[in-house]
Write a protein that holds these residues in place. Structure first.
Motif, mmCIF file in Angstrom:
data_model
loop_
_atom_site.group_PDB
_atom_site.id
_atom_site.type_symbol
_atom_site.label_atom_id
_atom_site.label_comp_id
_atom_site.label_asym_id
_atom_site.label_seq_id
_atom_site.Cartn_x
_atom_site.Cartn_y
_atom_site.Cartn_z
ATOM 1 N N ARG A 7 0.664 -1.129 -0.158
ATOM 2 C CA ARG A 7 0.125 0.459 -0.270
ATOM 3 C C ARG A 7 0.816 1.168 -0.216
ATOM 4 N N TYR A 8 1.653 1.026 0.661
ATOM 5 C CA TYR A 8 2.154 2.458 0.507
ATOM 6 C C TYR A 8 3.819 2.665 -0.583
ATOM 7 N N VAL A 9 3.957 1.546 -1.494
ATOM 8 C CA VAL A 9 4.255 1.897 -2.583
ATOM 9 C C VAL A 9 3.341 2.455 -3.226
ATOM 10 N N VAL A 10 2.253 1.676 -3.740
ATOM 11 C CA VAL A 10 1.167 2.595 -4.105
ATOM 12 C C VAL A 10 1.132 3.744 -4.075
ATOM 13 N N ARG A 54 12.562 15.386 -6.324
ATOM 14 C CA ARG A 54 11.117 14.901 -7.017
ATOM 15 C C ARG A 54 11.211 13.180 -6.725
ATOM 16 N N VAL A 55 10.746 12.533 -7.167
ATOM 17 C CA VAL A 55 10.437 11.115 -6.210
ATOM 18 C C VAL A 55 10.242 10.350 -7.573
ATOM 19 N N CYS A 56 10.755 9.132 -8.366
ATOM 20 C CA CYS A 56 9.887 8.491 -9.531
ATOM 21 C C CYS A 56 10.216 6.871 -9.092
ATOM 22 N N LEU A 57 9.714 6.317 -10.163
ATOM 23 C CA LEU A 57 9.544 4.631 -10.030
ATOM 24 C C LEU A 57 10.802 4.448 -10.595
ATOM 25 N N THR A 58 12.205 3.659 -10.010
ATOM 26 C CA THR A 58 13.193 3.103 -11.364
ATOM 27 C C THR A 58 12.488 1.385 -11.941
ATOM 28 N N PRO A 59 12.990 1.696 -13.099
ATOM 29 C CA PRO A 59 12.804 0.064 -13.375
ATOM 30 C C PRO A 59 12.332 -0.828 -12.822
ATOM 31 N N ALA A 60 12.445 -1.527 -11.395
ATOM 32 C CA ALA A 60 12.295 -2.406 -10.634
ATOM 33 C C ALA A 60 11.094 -2.342 -10.237
ATOM 34 N N PRO A 66 3.129 -2.824 -10.736
ATOM 35 C CA PRO A 66 1.250 -4.050 -11.015
ATOM 36 C C PRO A 66 0.905 -5.193 -9.858
ATOM 37 N N ALA A 67 1.513 -5.630 -10.015
ATOM 38 C CA ALA A 67 2.140 -6.742 -9.067
ATOM 39 C C ALA A 67 1.429 -6.499 -8.047
ATOM 40 N N ALA A 68 1.703 -5.360 -7.313
ATOM 41 C CA ALA A 68 1.296 -4.798 -5.984
ATOM 42 C C ALA A 68 -0.100 -4.696 -5.470
#
Length: 293
Positions: A7-10, A54-60, A66-68
């Motif tokens: 939930r935190y990641v999303v 800023r904060v952005c997603l890495t490739p990982a 999506p799986a989360a």
């Protein structure tokens, strides 16, 4: 790996901010950051790139997100199924619709549903018919209301036909056609049009009709909102064709019957494979049996 960590990641991915994500999750930022760091250590990869700006997603992180979401949706569905087993309807009801739906009073239906099932969290999304079909297939939306040409039918989903309607011409009050009781496609083909984007189901209703009549037309303006169509028609910049049942809601324009008008069908659709208790209850409230297809 815990659901709360997901939930935190999303939340961080959707807000692009640890601060705003913590506010959304009702937790202090240090606790949220600590849990995400624990998860990253467990996964052996960083999920976010953090800078002072800023904060952005890495490739990982892009691969994980999506799986989360799927895991969180599955957990929510499991809780809803347990509640349904003891006679309660809970969980999420995600509804999609095109702006010109008239066969069902969507706000009224959602109001009545919320009063009857106050523990269901309702979400509403507005979009194009084709996009809504895909979102129902993917499980992002539970129930959607569409408008399609009579030559098309929703594919890959369960569907119930709600109503059929014809398109009418919509013109400015001072347009030369405004006083006419009826017009045909050949006369309209000489006008400049505003319409929905090419390739959408709403646009196809008119495109197919003009092509079948051997006519071409000039669509000079492409917009995504029926309300904005009226804003361009009113000053006389263009004419349009919209569903007869929807057109009276628009102010500052005149509608004219079209002798050889195209028709459209309004559908409600839902998943063939997975249906939440809330979706089943909502369809039942509309007097639709969820086993229909």
């Amino acid at each position: 790996m815990e659901l709360q960590q997901m939930r935190y990641v999303v939340a961080v991915a959707e807000t692009n901010s640890f601060t705003r994500a913590a506010e959304r999750c009702l937790v202090v930022q240090s606790a949220l950051s600590h849990q995400i760091a624990r998860l990253e250590k467990e996964l052996g990869a960083r999920l976010f790139e953090r800078t002072s700006r800023r904060v952005c997603l890495t490739p990982a992180g892009e691969a994980f997100l999506p799986a989360a979401r799927q895991c969180l949706d599955a957990a929510e569905r499991a809780a809803a199924e347990v509640a349904a087993a003891v006679g309660e309807v809970r969980g999420r009801l995600a509804v999609g619709l095109i702006p010109t739906v008239t066969a069902v009073d969507i706000p009224g239906a959602l109001r009545d549903f919320r009063e009857r099932y106050p523990h269901v969290r309702i979400r509403l999304r507005v979009g194009a018919s084709d996009d809504l079909v895909e979102q129902v297939k993917e499980g992002a939306i539970d129930v959607a209301f569409l408008g399609l040409p009579t030559t098309a039918r929703p594919r890959g989903v369960a569907a119930h036909e709600l109503a059929r309607d014809r398109l009418v011409a919509v013109v400015a009050p001072d347009h030369p056609l405004a006083g006419e009781p009826e017009v045909d496609l050949r006369r309209l083909s000489s006008e400049v049009f505003v319409d929905l984007p090419a390739g959408t189901a709403g646009r196809a209703q008119s495109d197919v009709a003009f092509e079948a009549a051997g006519l071409s037309r000039d669509v000079a303006f492409e917009v995504t909102s029926a309300d904005f169509i009226a804003r361009l028609v009113g000053p006389g910049l263009a004419v349009a064709m919209l569903p007869r049942a929807y057109a009276p809601q628009l102010a500052g324009v005149v509608t004219i019957e079209v002798a050889d008008a195209p028709a459209r069908v309004e559908y409600v659709i839902w998943s063939r494979f997975t249906r939440t208790p809330a979706a089943t209850a909502f369809l039942a409230a509309l007097d639709i049996t969820a086993t229909e297809s």
